[in-house]
Design a protein around this motif. Structure first.
Motif, short mmCIF file in Angstrom:
data_model
loop_
_atom_site.label_atom_id
_atom_site.label_comp_id
_atom_site.label_asym_id
_atom_site.label_seq_id
_atom_site.Cartn_x
_atom_site.Cartn_y
_atom_site.Cartn_z
N ILE A 91 -10.44 -44.66 -36.33
CA ILE A 91 -9.46 -43.77 -35.71
C ILE A 91 -9.25 -44.15 -34.25
O ILE A 91 -8.12 -44.24 -33.76
CB ILE A 91 -9.91 -42.31 -35.81
CG1 ILE A 91 -9.96 -41.86 -37.28
CG2 ILE A 91 -8.97 -41.40 -35.01
CD1 ILE A 91 -10.59 -40.49 -37.47
N SER A 94 -7.36 -47.58 -34.06
CA SER A 94 -5.96 -47.43 -34.44
C SER A 94 -5.16 -46.70 -33.36
O SER A 94 -4.05 -47.13 -33.00
CB SER A 94 -5.87 -46.66 -35.76
OG SER A 94 -4.53 -46.39 -36.10
N ALA A 95 -5.73 -45.63 -32.84
CA ALA A 95 -5.04 -44.87 -31.80
C ALA A 95 -4.87 -45.70 -30.54
O ALA A 95 -3.80 -45.69 -29.90
CB ALA A 95 -5.82 -43.59 -31.49
N GLU A 98 -2.10 -48.28 -31.10
CA GLU A 98 -0.78 -47.64 -31.13
C GLU A 98 -0.33 -47.25 -29.73
O GLU A 98 0.81 -47.49 -29.32
CB GLU A 98 -0.83 -46.41 -32.03
CG GLU A 98 0.52 -45.73 -32.26
CD GLU A 98 1.40 -46.50 -33.23
OE1 GLU A 98 2.63 -46.32 -33.15
OE2 GLU A 98 0.87 -47.26 -34.04
N TYR A 241 4.25 -39.27 -31.61
CA TYR A 241 2.91 -39.74 -32.01
C TYR A 241 1.86 -38.67 -31.72
O TYR A 241 1.02 -38.37 -32.58
CB TYR A 241 2.57 -41.04 -31.28
CG TYR A 241 1.17 -41.52 -31.58
CD1 TYR A 241 0.88 -42.18 -32.77
CD2 TYR A 241 0.12 -41.26 -30.69
CE1 TYR A 241 -0.41 -42.60 -33.07
CE2 TYR A 241 -1.18 -41.67 -30.98
CZ TYR A 241 -1.43 -42.34 -32.17
OH TYR A 241 -2.72 -42.74 -32.47
N GLU A 244 2.12 -35.61 -34.03
CA GLU A 244 1.65 -35.84 -35.39
C GLU A 244 0.14 -36.09 -35.45
O GLU A 244 -0.51 -35.78 -36.45
CB GLU A 244 2.39 -37.04 -36.01
CG GLU A 244 3.87 -36.79 -36.23
CD GLU A 244 4.59 -38.03 -36.75
OE1 GLU A 244 3.95 -39.11 -36.77
OE2 GLU A 244 5.78 -37.92 -37.11
N ASN A 245 -0.42 -36.66 -34.37
CA ASN A 245 -1.82 -37.08 -34.42
C ASN A 245 -2.71 -36.36 -33.41
O ASN A 245 -3.89 -36.71 -33.26
CB ASN A 245 -1.92 -38.60 -34.15
CG ASN A 245 -1.16 -39.41 -35.18
OD1 ASN A 245 -1.65 -39.69 -36.27
ND2 ASN A 245 0.06 -39.80 -34.82
N GLU A 247 -4.11 -33.36 -33.29
CA GLU A 247 -5.29 -32.67 -33.82
C GLU A 247 -6.38 -33.67 -34.22
O GLU A 247 -7.56 -33.48 -33.93
CB GLU A 247 -4.91 -31.81 -35.03
CG GLU A 247 -6.08 -31.00 -35.58
CD GLU A 247 -5.67 -30.11 -36.74
OE1 GLU A 247 -6.57 -29.53 -37.38
OE2 GLU A 247 -4.45 -30.01 -37.02
N GLN A 248 -5.96 -34.75 -34.87
CA GLN A 248 -6.93 -35.77 -35.29
C GLN A 248 -7.58 -36.42 -34.07
O GLN A 248 -8.80 -36.65 -34.05
CB GLN A 248 -6.24 -36.84 -36.14
CG GLN A 248 -7.22 -37.90 -36.67
CD GLN A 248 -6.52 -39.05 -37.35
OE1 GLN A 248 -5.54 -39.58 -36.83
NE2 GLN A 248 -7.00 -39.43 -38.52
N LEU A 249 -6.77 -36.70 -33.03
CA LEU A 249 -7.32 -37.31 -31.82
C LEU A 249 -8.30 -36.37 -31.13
O LEU A 249 -9.34 -36.80 -30.62
CB LEU A 249 -6.18 -37.69 -30.86
CG LEU A 249 -5.29 -38.85 -31.28
CD1 LEU A 249 -4.16 -39.04 -30.28
CD2 LEU A 249 -6.11 -40.13 -31.39
N CYS A 252 -11.50 -36.37 -33.17
CA CYS A 252 -12.19 -37.66 -33.02
C CYS A 252 -12.83 -37.76 -31.63
O CYS A 252 -14.00 -38.14 -31.50
CB CYS A 252 -11.21 -38.80 -33.24
SG CYS A 252 -11.93 -40.45 -32.97
#
Length: 643
Positions: A91, A94-95, A98, A241, A244-245, A247-249, A252
């Motif tokens: 994660i 990838s982040a 990006e 970006y 969309e991401n 919460e995941q960021l 993480c």
């Protein structure tokens, strides 16, 4: 004036349960890990579990990418989120890739926009030329140089009027330069270039493409909005970006932060065979809760011991103060936290700082403004200094009332005093007969506080079992007797007309204590039970201490005289406001109140800064030096913030 009671804790268990133990210690938020070598001298057969924190790289990369993107992501509760290291690393990687790609696109577009705007600015200076730039720049036998000359250099061209090739065609002008072009034959171009270089000619970077300057200008003007649209598109991609991401960021990042901190515990743990050992510190009030959670883990055994029994291991210090003193922990930590068996000076700072500040800044109105400013800094900006300024402003209001000062007006509070049964205010600062009283009062405050600091040193020394320093040090019992007797004797003789400086008084209360101070090192070592208490050479010791004794005597004098600044600032405050009112009366009319308001504002800002610094100086240099070392280590538990 105390610190939180600490417990040393040893955690021992099987390697298969180490992750559970580390998680409990980390989640507790109260565990301060320490080196096992500080607790055990024989570590033969023990090995470190890890030498590198594997979570450092993905965490650093992700935080760096977010920082470059100027994005702040709040940490969240991830107690129910347990991904593998590979998942977190994926994660993060990838982040980072990006975000870096979007940043590169944005940087390239912004660089192109800047270059285009610069080219447009240059081209506009040659808008009057109706020629194709590329053809001019590629002429075979004549070279063209576009650029700008300082206006005074243009005038100097008259000195070269005999040289037919030294000519500058001006297209446009700005405030300092003339923009234009000069031409030179191919065989003369080096010579002509040197002449113009000496006249500070700056060449302009013009691009050709078979267009006239006017056509280039139109081209650039059309290009700029296209590039700006690309930048907006990249910004929109950023927003999409992170939407969309996000919460995941957050999850993480939070997990990486947590595991990075927990790995700090693992880094201090040691392994012996199939067992591990972790040592550290925990506040006594959290002992039972931590003990209860750790005992649920199979194979884990615990051993707690009071920090008072572990003084050789230098227990960490957690300051513990009442609501009044807590804001002043900021000043204590600036100097250095106390040792575990040393007095916490925070309450002492709080009381003395507030009182001395109030005396030096004494004004009811200005103190009220300062208190409100401190309250706003505290509540709105969360500034630590705001918590300190608020009580200091209240103190200034109290002493301002005693001195009868309201925004510099020395008579506005007189009706209040008459209502209370007084003929006049207690202290008239500007009265010449009170100047000596104020100065002597300031010295009296200094003497009192220095003696209090010495008593604190005696108490601290006894707690640390350094009885030699408590009895014979410059701030010990001998120092108190010498300093107190000297000051009292001089004051009685000079101001009270009492003859106390008799021979027995001088010998018993001044000379003998000073002799103890002079021989404080060997006497202190002797009473502390050291075998080598005698100096190598008594003669050398006496000669060396003769010079040190001069320094000791000077320190008593200078420490006392430093408190003159307290009285001086009382007088300076009144003097500054007197100047403000003189200027206001000179202006007169409506301007009178404008000068009074502005003058008060300047005095509040300037004097608040000066007084805050001077009082802190008195604390650190005059009082702390008597009883405080500040050589402790702060309590720093493994703790992740989810603010």
């Amino acid at each position: 004036m105390a610190v939180s009671s600490m417990q040393a804790v040893n955690v021992i268990g099987l390697m298969e349960h180490i992750d559970e133990a580390i998680t409990v210690l980390g989640e507790s938020g109260v565990f301060h890990p320490d080196e096992v070598s500080n607790f055990y001298s024989d570590l033969q057969g023990f090995t470190h579990l890890q030498t590198k924190n594997s979570y450092a790289e993905p965490l650093t990369n992700l935080k760096a990418a977010l920082n470059q993107a100027k994005r702040s992501i709040s940490l969240s509760d991830v107690s129910d989120y347990n991904p593998s290291f590979e998942e977190l690393e994926g994660i993060s990687s990838s982040a980072t890739a990006e975000i870096d790609a979007l940043l590169e696109q944005k940087a390239a577009a912004e660089a192109e926009l800047e270059a285009t705007k610069k080219n447009l600015s240059v081209a506009e200076h040659f808008s009057g030329l109706d020629v194709e730039l590329e053809k001019v720049l590629k002429m075979r036998y004549i070279k063209a140089r576009f650029g700008r000359l300082p206006k005074d250099s243009v005038q100097k061209l008259e000195a070269y009027k005999d040289n037919e090739y030294v000519d500058f065609a001006v297209c446009t002008e700005d405030k300092t330069h003339c923009w234009g072009v000069y031409f030179a034959p191919k065989d003369k171009v080096v010579e002509i270039d040197k002449i113009f270089e000496g006249l500070y000619f700056e060449p302009a970077d013009l691009v050709g493409d078979n267009e006239t300057p006017g056509e280039k200008i139109e081209h650039y003007k059309k290009e700029i909005p296209i590039i700006e649209a690309r930048i907006d598109e990249v910004n929109n991609s950023f927003e999409k970006y992170f939407k969309e991401n996000g919460e995941q960021l957050s999850r993480c990042l939070s997990k990486l932060e947590e595991l990075y901190l927990y790995a700090g515990i693992r880094g201090k743990a040691l392994q012996h065979g199939n067992s591990f050992i972790i040592v550290g510190w925990v506040p006594s009030e959290n002992k039972k809760q931590l003990q209860k959670r750790l005992k649920r883990i199979k194979s884990v055994e615990l051993d707690f011991s009071n920090a008072k029994k572990e003084m050789d291991k230098n227990p960490p210090v957690k300051l513990k103060n009442c609501f009044l003193a807590r804001p002043f922990e900021f000043y204590t930590e600036m100097y250095g936290v106390p040792k575990y068996n040393e007095i916490d000076p925070t309450l002492f700072i709080a009381i003395t700082y507030i009182i001395i500040f109030g005396i030096m800044f004494a004004d009811l109105g200005q103190g009220f403004v300062l208190a409100i400013a401190g309250l706003l800094m505290w509540k709105l900006k969360k500034m630590k200094i705001g918590k300190i300024l608020f009580p200091c402003g209240i103190s200034a209001m109290v002493f301002g009332t005693i001195f009868g000062s309201l925004f510099g007006f020395e008579d506005k509070l007189n009706p209040l005093f008459r209502m209370l049964g007084f003929k006049e205010k207690p202290i008239e600062v500007m009265a010449p007969q009170n100047t000596n009283v104020i100065i002597l009062g300031a010295i009296g405050i200094g003497v009192f506080l220095l003696i209090v600091a010495m008593f604190l040193n005696v108490y601290t020394s006894i707690r640390q079992r350094d009885y030699g320093r408590a009895l014979f040090g410059t701030s010990g019992v001998a120092g108190i007797l010498f300093y107190g007797s000297t000051v009292f004797g001089l004051a009685a003789e000079m101001f009270m007309g009492i003859h106390v400086m008799t021979l027995p008084y001088i010998i018993g209360l001044i000379v003998v204590p000073f002799i103890f101070i002079f021989f404080s090192k060997p006497l202190g070592d002797l009473i502390n039970g050291k075998k080598d208490w005698q100096p190598e050479s008594w003669g050398g010791y006496i000669v060396e201490n003769l010079f040190e004794s001069i320094e000791v005597l000077l320190s008593y004098v200078t420490n006392t005289m430093s408190f003159l600044r307290v009285g001086a600032f009382v007088l300076v405050h009144a003097g500054m406001m007197l100047v403000v009112f003189v200027l206001a009366e000179t202006v007169g009319g409506i301007g009178y109140w404008a000068v009074v308001v502005i003058g008060n504002a300047l005095v509040i800002v300037l004097e608040a800064l000066l007084v805050a610094i001077q009082v802190l100086r008195l604390e650190y240099y005059e009082m702390f030096s008597r009883f405080y070392s500040g050589e402790g280590r702060p309590f720093e538990p493994v703790k992740i913030s989810t603010d």
